[in-house]
Design a protein around this motif. Structure first.
Motif, short mmCIF file in Angstrom:
data_model
loop_
_atom_site.label_atom_id
_atom_site.label_comp_id
_atom_site.label_asym_id
_atom_site.label_seq_id
_atom_site.Cartn_x
_atom_site.Cartn_y
_atom_site.Cartn_z
N GLY A 70 0.78 -1.19 0.13
CA GLY A 70 -0.05 -0.07 -0.06
C GLY A 70 0.99 1.32 0.10
O GLY A 70 1.82 1.35 -0.76
N GLY A 72 3.30 1.80 2.25
CA GLY A 72 4.63 1.43 2.85
C GLY A 72 4.85 2.16 4.00
O GLY A 72 6.05 2.46 4.41
N THR A 73 3.76 2.49 4.90
CA THR A 73 3.99 3.35 6.02
C THR A 73 3.93 2.42 7.18
O THR A 73 3.98 2.70 8.36
N ALA A 79 5.16 -4.85 4.18
CA ALA A 79 5.28 -4.56 2.91
C ALA A 79 6.81 -4.74 2.24
O ALA A 79 6.99 -4.61 1.07
N SER A 138 -0.65 6.58 3.80
CA SER A 138 -1.13 5.17 3.86
C SER A 138 -2.66 5.06 3.01
O SER A 138 -3.17 6.21 2.64
N GLY A 141 -6.51 0.09 1.27
CA GLY A 141 -6.05 -1.24 1.42
C GLY A 141 -5.05 -1.76 2.57
O GLY A 141 -5.30 -2.64 3.32
N ASN A 143 -4.71 -0.05 5.35
CA ASN A 143 -5.49 0.17 6.37
C ASN A 143 -6.26 -1.04 6.98
O ASN A 143 -6.42 -1.49 8.10
N ALA A 145 -5.76 -4.12 5.60
CA ALA A 145 -4.68 -5.29 5.81
C ALA A 145 -4.15 -5.32 7.15
O ALA A 145 -3.64 -6.20 7.36
N ALA A 148 -6.12 -1.10 10.95
CA ALA A 148 -5.37 0.19 11.31
C ALA A 148 -6.43 0.85 12.50
O ALA A 148 -7.49 0.61 12.38
N GLY A 150 -5.69 4.33 15.51
CA GLY A 150 -5.33 5.61 15.71
C GLY A 150 -6.00 6.29 16.90
O GLY A 150 -6.96 5.53 17.54
N GLU A 199 -2.78 -8.68 6.67
CA GLU A 199 -1.45 -8.19 6.27
C GLU A 199 -1.06 -8.92 5.06
O GLU A 199 0.34 -9.11 5.00
N ILE A 204 -5.42 -10.34 -1.84
CA ILE A 204 -5.04 -8.97 -2.40
C ILE A 204 -6.24 -8.13 -2.17
O ILE A 204 -7.40 -8.18 -2.86
N SER A 314 6.14 10.79 16.41
CA SER A 314 6.84 9.58 15.85
C SER A 314 8.20 10.10 15.18
O SER A 314 9.18 9.64 15.37
N HIS A 404 -0.38 -2.43 14.63
CA HIS A 404 0.64 -2.52 13.52
C HIS A 404 0.67 -3.80 12.75
O HIS A 404 1.16 -4.01 11.75
C1 LIG Z 1 4.27 8.66 11.48
C2 LIG Z 1 3.21 7.16 11.35
C3 LIG Z 1 2.39 7.16 12.40
C4 LIG Z 1 1.30 5.80 12.36
N1 LIG Z 1 0.44 6.08 13.21
C5 LIG Z 1 -0.20 4.75 13.37
C6 LIG Z 1 -1.56 4.80 13.97
O1 LIG Z 1 -1.91 5.66 15.02
N2 LIG Z 1 -2.25 3.67 14.07
C7 LIG Z 1 -2.15 2.77 13.11
O2 LIG Z 1 -2.72 1.58 13.24
N3 LIG Z 1 -0.90 2.66 12.31
C8 LIG Z 1 -0.21 3.72 12.38
N4 LIG Z 1 0.86 3.97 11.61
C9 LIG Z 1 1.25 2.43 10.63
C10 LIG Z 1 0.66 2.41 9.33
O3 LIG Z 1 0.47 4.06 8.93
C11 LIG Z 1 -0.53 1.61 9.18
O4 LIG Z 1 -0.20 0.39 9.78
C12 LIG Z 1 -1.17 1.67 7.94
O5 LIG Z 1 -2.44 1.06 7.92
C13 LIG Z 1 -0.37 0.96 6.92
O6 LIG Z 1 -1.14 1.18 5.47
P1 LIG Z 1 -0.08 1.29 4.12
O7 LIG Z 1 -0.88 1.44 3.02
O8 LIG Z 1 1.15 2.15 4.39
O9 LIG Z 1 0.38 -0.37 4.30
P2 LIG Z 1 1.74 -0.84 4.00
O10 LIG Z 1 2.84 -0.41 4.95
O11 LIG Z 1 2.24 -0.84 2.42
O12 LIG Z 1 1.56 -2.33 4.08
C14 LIG Z 1 1.14 -2.81 5.36
C15 LIG Z 1 0.77 -4.31 5.46
O13 LIG Z 1 -0.64 -4.60 4.59
C16 LIG Z 1 -0.38 -5.43 3.41
N5 LIG Z 1 -1.13 -4.61 2.31
C17 LIG Z 1 -1.11 -3.36 2.12
N6 LIG Z 1 -2.27 -3.17 0.83
C18 LIG Z 1 -2.72 -4.25 0.69
C19 LIG Z 1 -3.76 -4.61 -0.06
N7 LIG Z 1 -4.20 -3.78 -0.97
N8 LIG Z 1 -4.13 -5.99 0.05
C20 LIG Z 1 -3.52 -6.97 0.96
N9 LIG Z 1 -2.60 -6.46 1.61
C21 LIG Z 1 -2.10 -5.33 1.69
C22 LIG Z 1 1.22 -5.47 3.19
O14 LIG Z 1 1.50 -6.53 2.49
C23 LIG Z 1 1.58 -5.12 4.36
O15 LIG Z 1 1.66 -6.41 5.13
C24 LIG Z 1 1.78 5.02 11.58
C25 LIG Z 1 2.96 5.16 10.65
C26 LIG Z 1 3.64 6.28 10.75
C27 LIG Z 1 4.76 6.28 9.63
#
Ligand SMILES: Cc1cc2nc3c(=O)[nH]c(=O)nc-3n(C[C@H](O)[C@H](O)[C@H](O)COP(=O)(O)OP(=O)(O)OC[C@H]3O[C@@H](n4cnc5c(N)ncnc54)[C@H](O)[C@@H]3O)c2cc1C
Length: 446
Positions: A70, A72-73, A79, A138, A141, A143, A145, A148, A150, A199, A204, A314, A404
């Motif tokens: 997604g 990559g956060t 990921a 983020s 998808g 979120n 997976a 998430a 907050g 996760e 997908i 963070s 996470h």
């Molecule tokens: C500054 C900061 C603050 C944050 N605060 C919070 C917070 O308060 N609460 C919280 O819960 N998280 C937080 N996070 C973590 C992160 O933002 C969450 O986990 C977010 O949901 C990840 O989404 P992403 O799209 O970046 O996923 P990615 O990092 O790209 O992937 C996360 C996981 O989901 C899988 N995935 C992604 N997309 C799909 C898809 N379409 N289908 C199937 N699998 C998929 C990936 O393979 C991986 O396993 C924070 C991160 C940062 C950098």
């Protein structure tokens, strides 16, 4: 399968310009701050659900691992392609398929950013309350997976509570739909719930139907400083006993305040050892109750400035030493202060500066060990400290991950909190839905 042949075949499915060399940010998530980077044969960026299905079909036929990506956060290396294969980026699936503000619902593709849904809702008098800290990057998808959370999930619940339907590509490349725009559906097993927090190990996610709510009438925030974690814990319990449901209850411990406190809006008291932040989104009268519950030291800075500051924590902690291992254990809320204090003790035992902050109302700590990512000894020390942290979470009746997920960092740790039969049920589900083990191998489960 040879890389050149794979790239050629995938190019025929998604267009050659959407099969990229595996490099740069596609090879990591935020765990790069502790040196975690993967390798892959290619990055594939499908433009439609059908292209995702065809890509999965091809990979499944040729035994190629698929790592969904997604924004990559993620904080767990989920990921990061640690066992090769392809990175399947959802970034081009970024359409809003339908939006019915009067019916409080929206259907979006998986690559739509969290912030876009929040903004669209806000512009139409609605709210999407799930607010993970990296919402600008983020994706929905991702979120789903990670299921998430907050700050506002204390009142409103994590992602699962806001998804009424998911479209996903399942093995060996079939498009399936679980739920939809309907608000209630108990006809089948809760496979939709199963995908939330999966996760990327079960399929997908390509699109989702989300619930929205009318925007809360107010957004009023207050903060209270306390001498130590025990006093802060008392304030948190006072908030919960106030009769008003706070929209959020957050905390920062003394070590985090030592890093970020100087920029607290309006300044921080010199002897501050713990901070509690809370918000009322119902009425001025409710807000007054919460301010009273915080006690005599309560402050009411501009809410936007306060949340902006909270959002910066963070990153500020990361840059203080260049890297960090940040975990997300959750404990019963009455054990929060103990977990906060023992996080610092664990760090000390391993020669690492430790701090924590997080979602106090949910008992969810971002227990963090600061490190220099260029120092392997510090990375090893942080990993050893994290092991103790997980044992602490289990001892206190909590979980090794409150939001996470397990990713690659904790992929063999489920047995710390689940019985052998429960872990076996997880393995059985994964085996049934991904018999070749090609969806994000090495993640979540050992
Ligand atoms: C500054 C900061 C603050 C944050 N605060 C919070 C917070 O308060 N609460 C919280 O819960 N998280 C937080 N996070 C973590 C992160 O933002 C969450 O986990 C977010 O949901 C990840 O989404 P992403 O799209 O970046 O996923 P990615 O990092 O790209 O992937 C996360 C996981 O989901 C899988 N995935 C992604 N997309 C799909 C898809 N379409 N289908 C199937 N699998 C998929 C990936 O393979 C991986 O396993 C924070 C991160 C940062 C950098």
């Amino acid at each position: 399968m040879k890389t050149d042949a794979l790239i050629h075949d995938l190019g025929r499915i998604v267009g050659a310009e959407h099969v990229l060399e595996a490099a740069g940010h596609y090879l990591h998530d935020t765990t790069l701050t502790m040196g975690l980077r993967g390798e892959a044969e290619a990055v594939v960026r499908p433009g439609s659900t059908e292209e995702v299905a065809a890509t999965v079909r091809h990979c499944y036929e040729h035994d190629v691992p698929i790592v969904p990506r997604g924004g990559g956060t993620g904080f767990a290396g989920g990921a990061t392609p640690t066992q090769g294969g392809i990175v399947l980026s959802l970034e081009r699936l970024a359409r809003v398929r339908s939006f019915d503000p009067l019916l409080w619902r929206i259907e979006v593709e998986a690559g739509v950013r969290t912030h876009s849904v929040q903004r669209l809702a806000r512009e139409n008098g609605l709210a999407f309350p799930v607010d993970p800290g990296a919402a600008e990057e983020s994706q929905i998808g991702g979120n789903i997976a990670t299921n998430a959370g907050g700050p506002h999930c204390f009142k409103y619940g994590v992602m699962r509570a806001w998804v009424t339907g998911v479209e996903a590509v399942m093995a060996p490349g079939e498009i399936a739909r679980f739920g939809g725009p309907v608000r209630k559906d108990v006809a089948g097993y809760d496979l939709l719930g199963l995908l939330c927090g999966s996760e990327g190990t079960l399929g997908i996610i390509t699109a989702a139907w989300l619930r929205l709510i009318p925007a809360p009438p107010v957004s009023l925030a207050a903060a209270g400083f306390y001498s130590d974690a025990a006093a802060g814990q008392e304030a948190i319990e006072q908030l919960m006993a106030s009769g008003v449901q706070p929209a959020a209850i957050e905390y920062l411990d003394a070590a985090t305040l030592a890093i970020c406190g100087a920029t607290f809006p309006g300044g921080m008291p010199a002897d501050a050892g713990f901070l509690v932040i809370t918000e009322a989104d119902t009425s001025e009268a409710d807000f007054a109750e919460l301010v009273e519950a915080l006690g005599p030291g309560a402050r009411t800075p501009d809410p936007r400035a306060l949340w902006r500051w909270r959002d910066s924590v963070s990153l500020a902690v990361t840059v203080s030493r260049g890297g960090k291992l940040s975990d997300d254990i959750a404990v019963p809320v009455d054990r929060l202060a103990e977990a906060v204090e023992r996080t610092v003790e664990i760090g000390r035992r391993h020669g690492l500066q430790a701090c924590s902050w997080g979602h106090a109302g949910d008992g969810n700590l971002h227990s963090t060990f600061l490190l220099d990512p260029g120092e392997p000894a510090e990375r090893r020390a942080a990993n050893a400290a994290a092991e103790e942290l997980f044992a602490l979470a289990a001892e206190l009746g909590g979980t090794i991950s409150g939001e996470h997920g397990l990713g690659v960092l904790k992929n063999h740790k489920l047995s710390l909190q689940w019985s052998p039969a429960a872990v076996g049920a997880h393995d059985a589900v994964r085996g049934a839905l991904d018999p070749k083990g090609l969806f994000n191998p090495g993640k979540k489960l050992a």
